[in-house]
Write a protein that holds these residues in place. Structure first.
Motif, mmCIF file in Angstrom:
data_model
loop_
_atom_site.group_PDB
_atom_site.id
_atom_site.type_symbol
_atom_site.label_atom_id
_atom_site.label_comp_id
_atom_site.label_asym_id
_atom_site.label_seq_id
_atom_site.Cartn_x
_atom_site.Cartn_y
_atom_site.Cartn_z
ATOM 1 N N SER A 192 0.916 -0.831 0.020
ATOM 2 C CA SER A 192 0.745 -0.036 0.106
ATOM 3 C C SER A 192 0.779 1.285 -0.507
ATOM 4 C CB SER A 192 -0.990 -0.380 1.398
ATOM 5 O OG SER A 192 -0.060 -0.089 2.490
ATOM 6 N N ILE A 193 1.347 1.009 0.354
ATOM 7 C CA ILE A 193 3.242 2.147 0.904
ATOM 8 C C ILE A 193 3.542 3.021 -0.709
ATOM 9 C CG2 ILE A 193 5.440 2.992 1.402
ATOM 10 C CD1 ILE A 193 4.421 2.235 4.226
ATOM 11 N N LEU A 194 4.482 1.545 -1.284
ATOM 12 C CA LEU A 194 4.542 1.708 -2.661
ATOM 13 C C LEU A 194 3.510 2.160 -3.710
ATOM 14 C CD1 LEU A 194 6.764 1.155 -4.284
ATOM 15 C CD2 LEU A 194 6.081 -1.040 -4.893
ATOM 16 N N LYS A 195 2.184 1.309 -3.672
ATOM 17 C CA LYS A 195 0.848 2.008 -4.620
ATOM 18 C C LYS A 195 0.807 3.948 -3.924
ATOM 19 C CE LYS A 195 -3.308 1.383 -4.993
ATOM 20 N NZ LYS A 195 -4.126 -0.261 -5.545
ATOM 21 N N ALA A 196 0.749 3.913 -2.614
ATOM 22 C CA ALA A 196 0.870 5.322 -2.491
ATOM 23 C C ALA A 196 1.819 6.483 -3.645
ATOM 24 C CB ALA A 196 0.044 5.900 -0.946
ATOM 25 N N GLU A 197 3.319 6.076 -3.290
ATOM 26 C CA GLU A 197 3.940 6.260 -3.506
ATOM 27 C C GLU A 197 4.048 6.373 -5.522
ATOM 28 O OE1 GLU A 197 7.013 9.264 -3.654
ATOM 29 O OE2 GLU A 197 6.083 8.582 -1.784
ATOM 30 N N ILE A 198 3.596 5.654 -5.640
ATOM 31 C CA ILE A 198 3.764 5.165 -7.389
ATOM 32 C C ILE A 198 2.629 6.466 -7.416
ATOM 33 C CG2 ILE A 198 2.816 4.543 -9.695
ATOM 34 C CD1 ILE A 198 4.368 1.679 -8.261
ATOM 35 N N SER A 199 0.955 6.738 -7.025
ATOM 36 C CA SER A 199 0.339 7.443 -7.195
ATOM 37 C C SER A 199 0.513 9.151 -7.427
ATOM 38 C CB SER A 199 -1.230 7.514 -7.231
ATOM 39 O OG SER A 199 -0.659 6.286 -5.184
ATOM 40 N N ARG A 200 1.292 9.363 -6.402
ATOM 41 C CA ARG A 200 2.230 10.517 -6.386
ATOM 42 C C ARG A 200 3.051 10.869 -7.544
ATOM 43 N NH1 ARG A 200 6.045 13.276 -3.825
ATOM 44 N NH2 ARG A 200 7.483 11.263 -3.441
ATOM 45 N N VAL A 201 3.650 10.180 -7.408
ATOM 46 C CA VAL A 201 4.526 10.282 -8.467
ATOM 47 C C VAL A 201 4.112 10.574 -10.051
ATOM 48 C CG1 VAL A 201 6.627 9.906 -9.151
ATOM 49 C CG2 VAL A 201 6.582 9.495 -6.880
ATOM 50 N N ALA A 202 3.465 9.835 -10.108
ATOM 51 C CA ALA A 202 3.023 9.673 -11.226
ATOM 52 C C ALA A 202 1.625 11.719 -11.261
ATOM 53 C CB ALA A 202 1.311 8.602 -11.015
ATOM 54 N N ARG A 203 0.595 11.146 -10.128
ATOM 55 C CA ARG A 203 0.111 13.072 -10.120
ATOM 56 C C ARG A 203 1.170 13.874 -9.983
ATOM 57 N NH1 ARG A 203 -2.653 10.502 -6.277
ATOM 58 N NH2 ARG A 203 -1.382 11.481 -4.410
#
Length: 145
Positions: free
Chosen positions: A6-17
């Motif tokens: 879930s942390i990895l998923k949140a970080e990926i979505s933040r970087v993508a945004r």
């Protein structure tokens, strides 16, 4: 301990945004630049169209002035079908012979006399020259051809 997924998923979505936001800002700036250049081109096109209308109006006026000057220098020829028929009979010529003098066919002479057609400007000039001929001069011209 939080779930690593879930942390990895949140970080990926933040970087993508963040990446998408920078790309969108670049596109917005390009779009604003393109819109301003389109507006400038439209203003230029409008100015050129106004100039073209002004020049065309001036050209039309000069052509009209030239036409009136040429009309004043040359005489305007009139045509009458009945006068053509009477002149042809006065000369004692057939329609074919009269047509030879003018440079048209006999059928054309018949059409002119019946009012089915009208001679063009150059033909009106030829008619005027033939109109000034006597019967003897017309016969001489026909025998010369």
């Amino acid at each position: 301990m939080p779930n690593i997924a879930s942390i990895l998923k949140a970080e990926i979505s933040r970087v993508a945004r963040k990446e998408v936001r920078t790309e969108i800002e670049t596109l917005k700036r390009a779009s604003v630049g393109h819109r301003s250049s389109i507006a400038e081109l439209r203003r230029q096109m409008s100015a050129l169209e106004k100039e073209l209308r002004r020049v065309a109006k001036g050209a039309a006026r000069s052509v009209a002035a030239a036409d009136t000057e040429s009309d004043e220098t040359s005489t305007k020829r009139r045509f009458s079908a009945s006068r053509l028929a009477s002149h042809r009979s006065k000369l004692g010529l057939s329609a074919a012979n009269y047509g030879q003098l003018i440079g048209v066919s006999g059928q054309t002479i018949y059409h002119w006399e019946q009012g089915k057609a009208r001679p063009r400007a150059a033909q009106l000039e030829s008619l005027a020259t033939v109109r000034s001929l006597s019967a003897r001069e017309a016969a001489q011209r026909l025998s010369a051809n």
